[in-house]
Design a protein around this motif. Sequence first.
Motif, PDB file in Angstrom:
ATOM      1  N   TYR A 257      48.800  47.244  49.544  1.00  0.00           N
ATOM      2  CA  TYR A 257      47.675  46.356  49.491  1.00  0.00           C
ATOM      3  C   TYR A 257      46.497  47.597  49.381  1.00  0.00           C
ATOM      4  CZ  TYR A 257      50.069  42.513  51.565  1.00  0.00           C
ATOM      5  OH  TYR A 257      51.034  41.537  51.749  1.00  0.00           O
TER       6      TYR A 257
ATOM      7  N   GLY B  51      46.337  31.825  49.087  1.00  0.00           N
ATOM      8  CA  GLY B  51      47.423  32.595  48.119  1.00  0.00           C
ATOM      9  C   GLY B  51      48.054  33.516  49.079  1.00  0.00           C
TER      10      GLY B  51
ATOM     11  N   SER C  68      36.930  36.592  62.417  1.00  0.00           N
ATOM     12  CA  SER C  68      36.451  37.840  61.960  1.00  0.00           C
ATOM     13  C   SER C  68      35.495  37.648  60.823  1.00  0.00           C
ATOM     14  CB  SER C  68      37.640  38.850  61.559  1.00  0.00           C
ATOM     15  OG  SER C  68      38.712  37.892  60.786  1.00  0.00           O
TER      16      SER C  68
ATOM     17  N   PHE D 237      48.648  37.402  49.242  1.00  0.00           N
ATOM     18  CA  PHE D 237      47.723  38.685  49.199  1.00  0.00           C
ATOM     19  C   PHE D 237      48.054  39.399  47.639  1.00  0.00           C
ATOM     20  CE2 PHE D 237      47.903  39.469  53.958  1.00  0.00           C
ATOM     21  CZ  PHE D 237      46.717  38.506  54.118  1.00  0.00           C
TER      22      PHE D 237
ATOM     23  N   GLY E 214      46.298  41.311  57.893  1.00  0.00           N
ATOM     24  CA  GLY E 214      47.579  40.160  57.911  1.00  0.00           C
ATOM     25  C   GLY E 214      48.750  40.945  57.261  1.00  0.00           C
ATOM     26  N   ASN E 215      49.975  40.260  57.266  1.00  0.00           N
ATOM     27  CA  ASN E 215      50.986  41.084  57.012  1.00  0.00           C
ATOM     28  C   ASN E 215      51.203  42.704  57.295  1.00  0.00           C
ATOM     29  OD1 ASN E 215      53.580  41.481  55.820  1.00  0.00           O
ATOM     30  ND2 ASN E 215      52.770  41.013  53.562  1.00  0.00           N
TER      31      ASN E 215
ATOM     32  N   GLY F 172      43.565  37.990  55.516  1.00  0.00           N
ATOM     33  CA  GLY F 172      44.065  37.429  56.565  1.00  0.00           C
ATOM     34  C   GLY F 172      42.798  36.598  57.333  1.00  0.00           C
TER      35      GLY F 172
ATOM     36  N   GLY G 289      47.140  32.724  53.484  1.00  0.00           N
ATOM     37  CA  GLY G 289      48.307  32.026  52.789  1.00  0.00           C
ATOM     38  C   GLY G 289      48.626  30.766  53.366  1.00  0.00           C
ATOM     39  N   CYS G 290      48.026  30.304  54.503  1.00  0.00           N
ATOM     40  CA  CYS G 290      48.584  29.119  55.102  1.00  0.00           C
ATOM     41  C   CYS G 290      47.289  28.085  54.955  1.00  0.00           C
ATOM     42  CB  CYS G 290      48.772  29.202  56.627  1.00  0.00           C
ATOM     43  SG  CYS G 290      48.789  27.813  57.451  1.00  0.00           S
TER      44      CYS G 290
ATOM     45  N   ALA H  81      42.854  33.248  59.072  1.00  0.00           N
ATOM     46  CA  ALA H  81      43.385  32.721  60.106  1.00  0.00           C
ATOM     47  C   ALA H  81      42.245  31.280  60.218  1.00  0.00           C
ATOM     48  CB  ALA H  81      43.427  33.318  61.328  1.00  0.00           C
TER      49      ALA H  81
ATOM     50  N   SER I  26      43.361  35.269  66.126  1.00  0.00           N
ATOM     51  CA  SER I  26      42.144  35.755  65.930  1.00  0.00           C
ATOM     52  C   SER I  26      41.815  37.139  66.711  1.00  0.00           C
ATOM     53  CB  SER I  26      41.079  34.706  66.496  1.00  0.00           C
ATOM     54  OG  SER I  26      41.315  33.588  66.097  1.00  0.00           O
ATOM     55  N   VAL I  27      40.586  37.753  65.824  1.00  0.00           N
ATOM     56  CA  VAL I  27      40.247  39.007  66.755  1.00  0.00           C
ATOM     57  C   VAL I  27      39.656  38.742  67.844  1.00  0.00           C
ATOM     58  CG1 VAL I  27      39.713  40.465  64.696  1.00  0.00           C
ATOM     59  CG2 VAL I  27      37.976  38.976  65.221  1.00  0.00           C
TER      60      VAL I  27
HETATM   61  C1  LIG Z   1      46.108  38.279  62.278  1.00  0.00           C
HETATM   62  S1  LIG Z   1      45.647  36.815  61.229  1.00  0.00           S
HETATM   63  C2  LIG Z   1      43.992  36.881  60.988  1.00  0.00           C
HETATM   64  C3  LIG Z   1      43.042  36.782  61.720  1.00  0.00           C
HETATM   65  C4  LIG Z   1      41.587  36.794  61.246  1.00  0.00           C
HETATM   66  N1  LIG Z   1      41.110  37.905  60.679  1.00  0.00           N
HETATM   67  C5  LIG Z   1      40.663  36.725  62.527  1.00  0.00           C
HETATM   68  O1  LIG Z   1      40.402  37.441  63.306  1.00  0.00           O
HETATM   69  O2  LIG Z   1      40.157  35.577  62.494  1.00  0.00           O
HETATM   70  C6  LIG Z   1      46.717  37.179  59.719  1.00  0.00           C
HETATM   71  C7  LIG Z   1      46.558  36.036  58.934  1.00  0.00           C
HETATM   72  O3  LIG Z   1      47.143  36.553  57.726  1.00  0.00           O
HETATM   73  C8  LIG Z   1      47.733  35.487  56.963  1.00  0.00           C
HETATM   74  N2  LIG Z   1      48.866  36.187  56.208  1.00  0.00           N
HETATM   75  C9  LIG Z   1      49.815  37.144  56.523  1.00  0.00           C
HETATM   76  N3  LIG Z   1      50.415  37.644  55.512  1.00  0.00           N
HETATM   77  C10 LIG Z   1      49.986  37.011  54.406  1.00  0.00           C
HETATM   78  C11 LIG Z   1      49.991  37.183  52.987  1.00  0.00           C
HETATM   79  N4  LIG Z   1      51.052  37.951  52.700  1.00  0.00           N
HETATM   80  N5  LIG Z   1      49.223  36.555  52.161  1.00  0.00           N
HETATM   81  C12 LIG Z   1      48.418  35.509  52.470  1.00  0.00           C
HETATM   82  N6  LIG Z   1      47.936  35.229  53.896  1.00  0.00           N
HETATM   83  C13 LIG Z   1      48.824  36.186  54.942  1.00  0.00           C
HETATM   84  C14 LIG Z   1      48.640  34.836  58.222  1.00  0.00           C
HETATM   85  O4  LIG Z   1      48.853  33.242  57.718  1.00  0.00           O
HETATM   86  C15 LIG Z   1      47.497  34.644  59.225  1.00  0.00           C
HETATM   87  O5  LIG Z   1      46.886  33.658  59.196  1.00  0.00           O
END
Ligand SMILES: C[S@@+](CC[C@H](N)C(=O)[O-])C[C@H]1O[C@@H](n2cnc3c(N)ncnc32)[C@H](O)[C@@H]1O
Length: 264
Positions: A199, A166, A123, A168, A189-190, A117, A141-142, A119, A92-93
């Motif tokens: 992206y 899904g 954020s 991105f 994310g990613n 992203g 994605g999760c 999570a 998380s941020v």
């Molecule tokens: C750093 S975390 C996001 C944190 C969030 N923004 C927050 O601050 O509360 C990144 C998230 O992106 C998701 N993620 C990464 N690559 C992805 C993709 N290609 N497609 C979908 N989700 C993805 C991961 O599962 C992860 O939960």
Amino acid sequence: MIEKLKYLFQYLFHLLKVRSKYRIHSPFVYNFTKYILNNNTQYPDYEQIEKVRKDLLSRARFIKRIDLGARSISFPYSQRFVRVRDIARKSSVTPKKGQFLYKLVKHYKPRSVIELGTAFGISSMYMAMGYRNCHIYTVEGCTDTLYIATHNFSRMGLGNIEEICGDFDIVLPGIFKKCKTVDLVFFDGNHKKEATLRYFDECLKHIQNNTIFVIDDIHWSKGMKSAWENIRQHPSVSVSIDLFTVGVVFFRKELSKEDFILRF
Ligand SMILES: C[S@@+](CC[C@H](N)C(=O)[O-])C[C@H]1O[C@@H](n2cnc3c(N)ncnc32)[C@H](O)[C@@H]1O
């Protein structure tokens, strides 16, 4: 450990390059520092969101974690079941970055926001509460992770967040069918160079003059640094602001092209 020291050293080097507010001649960037970076108001919403974080940090339950992003140092792919509290702590941020996003949306009032992203939605909540008239499309994605985020949003009574589960690459075209132009994108994310630039290119097709892109972790790796260099030098970008842990770009045609390194 060495990686962490290297990062710290880079941060110290970054501080040497920081531009003082007295050397900012652009009124637009001056206002950015005044209303966002130097705005120390403690909005009551912050406390509400941090209560949710505190609750997540106390949960020892495991969830099945599918990370489609860059191989994280903290969570190698092999580790499939992860404690909620560990994800909350590492993904998380930070409160500081969340508050930055809150003030950013409060000041610029974007109507349509895309977050890559989610999570647990920390954020997303900062942005959704910073400007309640915005509509946030947040992508994760999760499935198990997004399920907890959805619960957090309803617990906070936030109706302006639309969760999309899904990859991105797969879901972005569908989002752009619903919102033709985007006012703010938070890339969180990613963190791989090629993916970030992909992206960026996709979202770039849907900007308007006042669109803002916020890219997380621009100095996290060699690849992210290179992605940031490509982004800030892109001909469509007028102003770029490097805050070390995050980069912000603006496309406003009325602004002359300039790069800023500011203290965050
Ligand atoms: C750093 S975390 C996001 C944190 C969030 N923004 C927050 O601050 O509360 C990144 C998230 O992106 C998701 N993620 C990464 N690559 C992805 C993709 N290609 N497609 C979908 N989700 C993805 C991961 O599962 C992860 O939960």
